[in-house]
Write a protein that holds these residues in place. Structure first.
Motif, mmCIF file in Angstrom:
data_model
loop_
_atom_site.group_PDB
_atom_site.id
_atom_site.type_symbol
_atom_site.label_atom_id
_atom_site.label_comp_id
_atom_site.label_asym_id
_atom_site.label_seq_id
_atom_site.Cartn_x
_atom_site.Cartn_y
_atom_site.Cartn_z
ATOM 1 N N GLN A 165 127.308 -3.852 -34.008
ATOM 2 C CA GLN A 165 126.979 -4.581 -32.790
ATOM 3 C C GLN A 165 127.810 -4.102 -31.604
ATOM 4 O O GLN A 165 127.365 -4.176 -30.455
ATOM 5 C CB GLN A 165 127.204 -6.078 -33.028
ATOM 6 N N ARG A 166 128.983 -3.583 -31.856
ATOM 7 C CA ARG A 166 129.844 -3.084 -30.786
ATOM 8 C C ARG A 166 129.421 -1.705 -30.285
ATOM 9 O O ARG A 166 129.920 -1.242 -29.256
ATOM 10 C CB ARG A 166 131.292 -3.007 -31.283
ATOM 11 N N LEU A 195 131.916 4.758 -40.783
ATOM 12 C CA LEU A 195 130.704 4.944 -39.976
ATOM 13 C C LEU A 195 130.832 6.152 -39.058
ATOM 14 O O LEU A 195 129.893 6.937 -38.905
ATOM 15 C CB LEU A 195 130.427 3.695 -39.138
ATOM 16 N N ALA A 196 131.984 6.302 -38.430
ATOM 17 C CA ALA A 196 132.142 7.324 -37.394
ATOM 18 C C ALA A 196 132.725 8.631 -37.892
ATOM 19 O O ALA A 196 132.655 9.638 -37.180
ATOM 20 C CB ALA A 196 133.036 6.774 -36.276
ATOM 21 N N TRP A 197 133.303 8.654 -39.076
ATOM 22 C CA TRP A 197 134.001 9.844 -39.575
ATOM 23 C C TRP A 197 133.190 11.120 -39.344
ATOM 24 O O TRP A 197 131.985 11.125 -39.579
ATOM 25 C CB TRP A 197 134.285 9.665 -41.070
ATOM 26 N N PRO A 233 144.778 -6.781 -42.154
ATOM 27 C CA PRO A 233 143.833 -6.921 -43.269
ATOM 28 C C PRO A 233 142.460 -7.383 -42.794
ATOM 29 O O PRO A 233 142.136 -8.571 -42.819
ATOM 30 C CB PRO A 233 144.514 -7.963 -44.169
ATOM 31 N N ASP A 234 141.659 -6.442 -42.346
ATOM 32 C CA ASP A 234 140.322 -6.729 -41.831
ATOM 33 C C ASP A 234 139.413 -5.578 -42.232
ATOM 34 O O ASP A 234 139.689 -4.406 -41.916
ATOM 35 C CB ASP A 234 140.365 -6.868 -40.306
ATOM 36 N N MET A 235 138.304 -5.894 -42.919
ATOM 37 C CA MET A 235 137.416 -4.852 -43.425
ATOM 38 C C MET A 235 136.706 -4.065 -42.328
ATOM 39 O O MET A 235 136.171 -2.988 -42.583
ATOM 40 C CB MET A 235 136.385 -5.466 -44.373
ATOM 41 N N CYS A 236 136.713 -4.584 -41.104
ATOM 42 C CA CYS A 236 136.060 -3.843 -40.021
ATOM 43 C C CYS A 236 136.744 -2.505 -39.752
ATOM 44 O O CYS A 236 136.100 -1.558 -39.275
ATOM 45 C CB CYS A 236 136.023 -4.683 -38.743
ATOM 46 N N GLU A 257 135.995 2.124 -31.895
ATOM 47 C CA GLU A 257 136.633 0.816 -31.809
ATOM 48 C C GLU A 257 136.011 -0.119 -32.853
ATOM 49 O O GLU A 257 134.797 -0.152 -33.024
ATOM 50 C CB GLU A 257 136.445 0.263 -30.395
ATOM 51 N N SER A 258 136.861 -0.866 -33.560
ATOM 52 C CA SER A 258 136.386 -1.693 -34.672
ATOM 53 C C SER A 258 136.320 -3.178 -34.347
ATOM 54 O O SER A 258 135.700 -3.942 -35.088
ATOM 55 C CB SER A 258 137.312 -1.510 -35.885
#
Length: 419
Positions: free
Chosen positions: A26-27, A284-286, A274-277, A291-292
């Motif tokens: 969404q970001r 996703l971007a690798w 500790p955040d899965m984002c 920005e997460s």
């Protein structure tokens, strides 16, 4: 000329990993578009996701839920051209993972239920963001061999494996530069609980993780430390490491997500909140970075970083996972299948917390007693699924043989499979 949108298929969209993936997407509406959402039965959540992300197709594994969603789509979206297709047949759901329109597949269905779609995505040469541990635990050799042949890119989004992925040098075989991989574990909700209190642990206690917000099954796995055991097996396949070069350390702050120790004595660690984002955005971007939405880590606010050895006496599931990895063949698959049955029984109130590892060990012993053939790795996905089915049947039979005394479950004594 604008950047082409990468199209995403999320298997397990209504779970915590799926929700975090959608929060990152969404970001970045200029980078990603949601092509496919797949869930089991939580259609209220799925409906909200459809309204926000407008996928071309949705998969619903439960046929009753699928029909309810179709009915709602027809009521709420009169224009047929604006409605996503609803797919429920098992083979068609699996085929969504190999859809030529999809660039990235997020494999986030919990348990062996996610194996077939992960396999299809790897066969099709997709970039696979892997959160389904069981795919590599049950069929690691097959999955990695197929990925090499198809050109698929597997990027782990478990925080620990993603941390190792980030620490490893690109293009250098891990075995030539790495001394060992160090997976961190939070220790779960019972890290300091005396063993004498384990008999009173409830499902609600086990699902109350101190650092992470996760689904019930993986929360129980964290509480038993089986989650870390499965991660050890997964790391062995992802990074080509033998079990003796994969270490687990308990790190209760969950700030250091894992470490890599190199042959020159250097140790690299990946750190963050500790955040899965964070790992999802990385995968996703690798090889780029995006920005997460996760707040930056304030090192000055971190009170300290602590590390300790895991207690495999109080948490024998970790020991069982190492033993299964060393045994090879169907042992890892059996441990994973038995664990799913045991955790389900615990959450349903049919098994006590202390008996989860007992049932796993009993099932492993029974399966390995069948003969030398069980030490051969499965050579096809159909074989994997059949062996998984058989292991589950052994585990269910084990529960049925247990004697319930009061609120506790007792298993007859037995020798350990591996000393």
């Amino acid at each position: 000329m604008g950047r082409r949108l990468k199209k995403i298929a999320i298997f397990g969209s209504t779970g915590s990993i799926g929700a975090s993936t959608l929060a990152v997407i969404q970001r970045h509406p200029d980078r990603y578009a949601v092509e496919t959402l797949v869930a089991h039965a939580r259609i209220d959540i799925l409906w909200a996701q459809i309204q926000r992300f407008h996928p071309r197709q949705v998969g619903v594994a439960d046929p009753v839920a699928a029909q309810l969603l179709r009915d709602r789509l027809h009521r709420e979206i009169p224009d047929a051209d604006q409605r996503p297709a609803v797919i429920e047949e098992a083979d068609a759901l699996t085929a969504l993972a190999s859809d030529s329109a999809v660039d990235i597949v997020v494999a986030a269905i919990v348990g062996t239920a996610g194996l077939a779609s992960t396999w299809a995505a790897i066969q099709a040469g997709k970039r696979v963001l892997l959160a389904n541990k069981e795919s590599l635990v049950a069929a690691g050799a097959l999955m990695m061999r197929t990925a090499s042949a198809s050109g698929a890119t597997i990027i782990p989004i478990d925080s620990e494996h993603n941390a190792i992925f980030q620490c490893l040098p690109v293009g250098v075989p891990p075995s030539s530069a790495v001394e060992k991989l160090i997976l961190t574990a939070s220790g779960g909700p019972f890290r300091t609980l005396p063993a004498s209190d384990f008999a009173h642990i409830t499902p609600e206690d086990a699902c109350r993780h101190p650092n992470w917000s996760m689904g019930r099954k993986i929360s129980v796995d964290s509480a038993t430390m089986m989650n870390k055991g499965l991660e050890v097996i997964e790391a062995a396949w992802l990074f080509g490491m033998p079990p003796e070069r994969i270490e687990v350390v308990v790190h209760p702050e969950s700030i250091v997500h894992s470490l890599v120790q190199f042959v020159d004595g250097s140790v690299l660690a990946q750190m963050g909140r500790p955040d899965m984002c964070t790992p999802i955005a990385h995968a996703l971007a690798w090889p780029d970075r995006i920005e997460s939405g996760v707040e930056n880590l304030d090192l000055c606010a971190v009170s300290g970083l602590h590390f300790e050895a895991p207690d495999v006496v109080r948490f024998p599931c970790l020991r069982l996972a190492y033993e299964a990895l060393q045994l090879g063949g169907v042992a890892p698959l059996t441990v994973s299948a038995a664990n799913e049955i045991a955790v389900g029984a615990f959450l349903d109130g049919r098994l006590s917390f202390m008996q989860i590892p007992m049932l796993i060990e009993q099932t492993l012993e029974a399966v390995l007693a069948e003969g030398s053939a069980v030490y051969n790795p499965p050579d096809s996905i159909d074989t994997v699924l059949e062996l998984d089915k058989q292991a589950r049947a052994v585990a269910v039979a084990g529960i049925n043989r247990m004697k319930v005394i009061g609120s506790q479950v007792r298993i007859p004594s037995k020798q350990q499979v591996v000393r």
